[in-house]
Structures are given as C-alpha cells and as structure tokens.
Design an enzyme around this catalytic site. Structure first.
Site, PDB file in Angstrom:
ATOM      1  N   ASP A  59       0.886  -1.162   0.000  1.00  0.00           N
ATOM      2  CA  ASP A  59       0.000   0.000   0.000  1.00  0.00           C
ATOM      3  C   ASP A  59       0.921   1.208   0.000  1.00  0.00           C
ATOM      4  OD1 ASP A  59      -1.530   2.244   0.637  1.00  0.00           O
ATOM      5  OD2 ASP A  59      -3.037   0.995   1.616  1.00  0.00           O
ATOM      6  N   TYR A 150      -7.653  16.202  -8.612  1.00  0.00           N
ATOM      7  CA  TYR A 150      -6.896  15.305  -9.500  1.00  0.00           C
ATOM      8  C   TYR A 150      -5.939  16.125 -10.371  1.00  0.00           C
ATOM      9  CZ  TYR A 150      -6.106  11.576 -13.001  1.00  0.00           C
ATOM     10  OH  TYR A 150      -5.545  10.644 -13.848  1.00  0.00           O
ATOM     11  N   LYS A 154      -1.858  15.938 -10.624  1.00  0.00           N
ATOM     12  CA  LYS A 154      -1.151  15.579 -11.861  1.00  0.00           C
ATOM     13  C   LYS A 154      -0.301  16.752 -12.377  1.00  0.00           C
ATOM     14  CE  LYS A 154      -2.380  11.225 -12.481  1.00  0.00           C
ATOM     15  NZ  LYS A 154      -1.390  10.135 -12.459  1.00  0.00           N
TER      16      LYS A 154
HETATM   17  N1  LIG Z   1      -7.512   5.414 -17.180  1.00  0.00           N
HETATM   18  C1  LIG Z   1      -7.397   6.646 -17.599  1.00  0.00           C
HETATM   19  O1  LIG Z   1      -8.280   7.167 -18.317  1.00  0.00           O
HETATM   20  C2  LIG Z   1      -6.166   7.456 -17.267  1.00  0.00           C
HETATM   21  C3  LIG Z   1      -5.949   8.638 -18.005  1.00  0.00           C
HETATM   22  C4  LIG Z   1      -4.830   9.405 -17.717  1.00  0.00           C
HETATM   23  C5  LIG Z   1      -3.954   8.987 -16.739  1.00  0.00           C
HETATM   24  N2  LIG Z   1      -4.187   7.840 -16.035  1.00  0.00           N
HETATM   25  C6  LIG Z   1      -3.229   7.491 -15.009  1.00  0.00           C
HETATM   26  O2  LIG Z   1      -2.716   6.194 -15.277  1.00  0.00           O
HETATM   27  C7  LIG Z   1      -2.345   5.563 -14.055  1.00  0.00           C
HETATM   28  C8  LIG Z   1      -2.942   4.164 -14.015  1.00  0.00           C
HETATM   29  O3  LIG Z   1      -4.357   4.278 -14.095  1.00  0.00           O
HETATM   30  P1  LIG Z   1      -5.313   3.067 -14.534  1.00  0.00           P
HETATM   31  O4  LIG Z   1      -6.260   3.613 -15.503  1.00  0.00           O
HETATM   32  O5  LIG Z   1      -4.507   1.859 -14.851  1.00  0.00           O
HETATM   33  O6  LIG Z   1      -6.111   2.866 -13.163  1.00  0.00           O
HETATM   34  P2  LIG Z   1      -6.561   1.568 -12.378  1.00  0.00           P
HETATM   35  O7  LIG Z   1      -6.868   0.454 -13.317  1.00  0.00           O
HETATM   36  O8  LIG Z   1      -7.598   2.033 -11.429  1.00  0.00           O
HETATM   37  O9  LIG Z   1      -5.239   1.177 -11.580  1.00  0.00           O
HETATM   38  C9  LIG Z   1      -4.767   1.951 -10.506  1.00  0.00           C
HETATM   39  C10 LIG Z   1      -3.546   1.268  -9.922  1.00  0.00           C
HETATM   40  O10 LIG Z   1      -3.078   2.042  -8.813  1.00  0.00           O
HETATM   41  C11 LIG Z   1      -2.921   1.161  -7.709  1.00  0.00           C
HETATM   42  N3  LIG Z   1      -3.161   1.804  -6.433  1.00  0.00           N
HETATM   43  C12 LIG Z   1      -4.180   2.635  -6.096  1.00  0.00           C
HETATM   44  N4  LIG Z   1      -4.078   2.993  -4.807  1.00  0.00           N
HETATM   45  C13 LIG Z   1      -2.961   2.387  -4.327  1.00  0.00           C
HETATM   46  C14 LIG Z   1      -2.318   2.355  -3.063  1.00  0.00           C
HETATM   47  N5  LIG Z   1      -2.772   3.053  -1.997  1.00  0.00           N
HETATM   48  N6  LIG Z   1      -1.205   1.608  -2.921  1.00  0.00           N
HETATM   49  C15 LIG Z   1      -0.721   0.875  -3.956  1.00  0.00           C
HETATM   50  N7  LIG Z   1      -1.274   0.879  -5.193  1.00  0.00           N
HETATM   51  C16 LIG Z   1      -2.389   1.614  -5.357  1.00  0.00           C
HETATM   52  C17 LIG Z   1      -3.965   0.071  -7.919  1.00  0.00           C
HETATM   53  O11 LIG Z   1      -3.596  -1.055  -7.176  1.00  0.00           O
HETATM   54  P3  LIG Z   1      -4.672  -2.031  -6.453  1.00  0.00           P
HETATM   55  O12 LIG Z   1      -5.866  -2.089  -7.366  1.00  0.00           O
HETATM   56  O13 LIG Z   1      -3.928  -3.322  -6.347  1.00  0.00           O
HETATM   57  O14 LIG Z   1      -4.976  -1.399  -5.165  1.00  0.00           O
HETATM   58  C18 LIG Z   1      -3.855  -0.139  -9.416  1.00  0.00           C
HETATM   59  O15 LIG Z   1      -2.773  -0.988  -9.700  1.00  0.00           O
HETATM   60  C19 LIG Z   1      -2.826   6.496 -12.936  1.00  0.00           C
HETATM   61  O16 LIG Z   1      -1.741   7.245 -12.457  1.00  0.00           O
HETATM   62  C20 LIG Z   1      -3.829   7.383 -13.629  1.00  0.00           C
HETATM   63  O17 LIG Z   1      -3.946   8.643 -13.006  1.00  0.00           O
HETATM   64  C21 LIG Z   1      -5.269   7.055 -16.292  1.00  0.00           C
END
Ligand SMILES: NC(=O)c1ccc[n+]([C@@H]2O[C@H](COP(=O)([O-])OP(=O)(O)OC[C@H]3O[C@@H](n4cnc5c(N)ncnc54)[C@H](OP(=O)(O)O)[C@@H]3O)[C@@H](O)[C@H]2O)c1
Length: 236
Positions: A59, A150, A154
């Site tokens: 975490d 957010y 970022k």
């Molecule tokens: N999806 C989009 O549209 C988008 C667009 C722009 C940027 N992003 C960025 O891309 C990155 C990945 O996003 P995603 O879309 O892949 O999101 P996601 O599927 O929700 O994955 C989020 C990840 O962060 C981990 N996480 C969250 N809280 C945590 C904590 N307290 N400790 C350890 N790990 C934690 C989660 O782990 P667990 O589930 O195992 O807790 C998961 O692996 C993020 O930084 C996000 O801001 C996403």
C-alpha cells in the site's frame, strides 16, 4: 534504441489497467520486473504470467518508500528503472472535496512517486541505463470540471518530473512523463462513464509509449509523450 533485455524495473500500479499492460510489454522485451499493488490476487496472477517477475504487495500510502525500493532492488539484484503508474482519480466539485479527499489524491499521485524517486536514486546511479517514467495525464496540463484535486496532483507530478529531469540530466538518468487522455481501464469507467469505451485509448497504446521512452536513447531526448483520444481535437 537500447536493448531492454535484462533491465530491472519496478512498476507501481501494476495490478491496474495500464500498469499491467506496461508490465506485459516490458516483460516481452526481457525486462525483469517487480510489480506492486494492493490486490494480491491480480498481482500474483500477473507475476505468474511474466517470467522473472515478482509481485511485491504494497500500500503505497501506508508503506515506507525506502522499504519498497530496497525490497525491489533485493529481489531484482539492482534497479535500472522505476515506472510510477499507481494513481487514483477524484471526480468531485471543489465544495464537496474534503481535506481527506484532497490529501488522498495528492499523496498517491504526487507525494508517493516523489519519494519513490528519491529512494530509487542510489540504485539508479549504479545502473548503465537508468530511467524513470511517471504516468501523468492530459490533466497534468489542463483543467476539467470536477477534477480540481486530480488536476492539482497531476500538475504537481509533471512539475516535479520536469525539475528532476533537469536535476539528473548530467548524470544520464532520464526522467520522462507520459500524459494519457481517457484510457480503457476501471479508472476511466469510474470517472468518465459518459464516454463510450470504444472511444477510449487502449492500455496497450500507453504501454507502447513507455517502452519507446525507455528504449529511445539516441542523441535526442524525448521528454514527454502526450496521447489524447482519437476523437478529441489535436493540440487542444
Ligand atoms: N484510465 C485513464 O483514463 C487514465 C488517463 C490518464 C492517466 N491515467 C493514469 O494512469 C495511471 C494508471 O491508471 P489506470 O487507468 O490503470 O487505473 P486503475 O486500473 O484504477 O489502476 C490503478 C492502480 O493504482 C494502484 N493503487 C491505487 N491505490 C494504491 C495504493 N494506496 N497503494 C498501492 N497501489 C495503489 C492500484 O492497485 P490495487 O488495485 O492493487 O490497489 C492499481 O494498480 C494512474 O496514475 C492514472 O492517473 C489514467
């Protein structure tokens, strides 16, 4: 382009939509990986899929960054790269955002990668191809309704990425940012249920940009890659 085979890389958020694809793509290139996340089932299953990779349950908000980095370096026998992908989104008006909400999003999206980078530095200095990739967002440069916390987190991540890139430039430690628009993951489903999933960027496309940034070590340097949805306006 450099050879990625044998690179030792820690990926945070590897249990999530984008992080898992980055892990798969880097593993295909022969990288050895430590994958972090809180979801044991997803992490163990992914590590089982990818030869030479380990799942380190963590975490990131609670655990000490130095412990995570040290454990990762022990598992891999060093560290060449850090991909800060873990993140959370908050979709809330300014008035409805509590102090706890604000602190949660700033901590995970900005404070955690900052101190993971700090802890990783001694190991990266021992690497022949050291690299950090921070996953920001198009919101690192823009503002959208309901995304003030957010966006603040970022923007902070991109600001520190730029400064760190300059600070470490002479040492040959490359620091990059990838700034995606909406990507087809559980996060996008939570924050933008209004967007048809067929209009979202695929996680594999984001993984491609990360792979490119790590491989690209020519005379030129690519600082960041911004990638927007195909149906949103270019340069906007
Ligand atoms: N999806 C989009 O549209 C988008 C667009 C722009 C940027 N992003 C960025 O891309 C990155 C990945 O996003 P995603 O879309 O892949 O999101 P996601 O599927 O929700 O994955 C989020 C990840 O962060 C981990 N996480 C969250 N809280 C945590 C904590 N307290 N400790 C350890 N790990 C934690 C989660 O782990 P667990 O589930 O195992 O807790 C998961 O692996 C993020 O930084 C996000 O801001 C996403």
């Amino acid at each position: 382009m450099i050879e990625l085979s044998g690179m030792k890389i820690l990926i945070t958020g590897a249990t999530g939509g984008i992080g898992a694809e980055i892990a798969r793509m880097l593993s295909q290139e022969g990288c050895r990986l430590v994958l972090t996340g809180r979801n044991d089932q997803a992490g163990l299953s992914l590590a089982g899929e990818l030869a030479g990779s380990f799942f380190l349950p963590a975490d990131l908000v609670e655990d000490e960054p130095y412990d995570i980095i040290t454990r990762s370096a022990e598992l891999l026998g060093g560290l060449d790269g850090l991909v800060n992908c873990a993140g959370m989104v908050l979709s809330r008006t300014l008035e409805d955002t509590s102090l706890d909400d604000f602190e949660d999003v700033m901590t995970l999206n900005a404070r955690v990668p900052y101190f993971l980078c700090q802890a990783a530095l001694p190991f990266l200095r021992d690497s022949s191809r050291p690299v950090i990739v921070n996953i920001g967002s198009v919101v690192s440069k823009k503002g959208y309704p309901l995304q003030s916390a957010y966006a603040a987190s970022k923007h902070a991540l991109l600001g520190f990425t730029k400064s760190l890139a300059a600070e470490l430039f002479e040492e040959g430690i490359r620091v990059h940012a990838v700034l995606p628009g909406g990507v087809d993951t559980p996060m996008a489903a939570r924050v933008r249920p209004d967007i048809d999933t067929s209009d979202l960027i695929s996680p594999e496309e984001i993984a491609e940009t990360v792979r490119f940034l790590i491989r690209f070590r020519g005379k030129g340097v690519v600082d960041e890659i911004e990638i927007h949805r195909g149906n949103s306006l270019p340069w906007n």
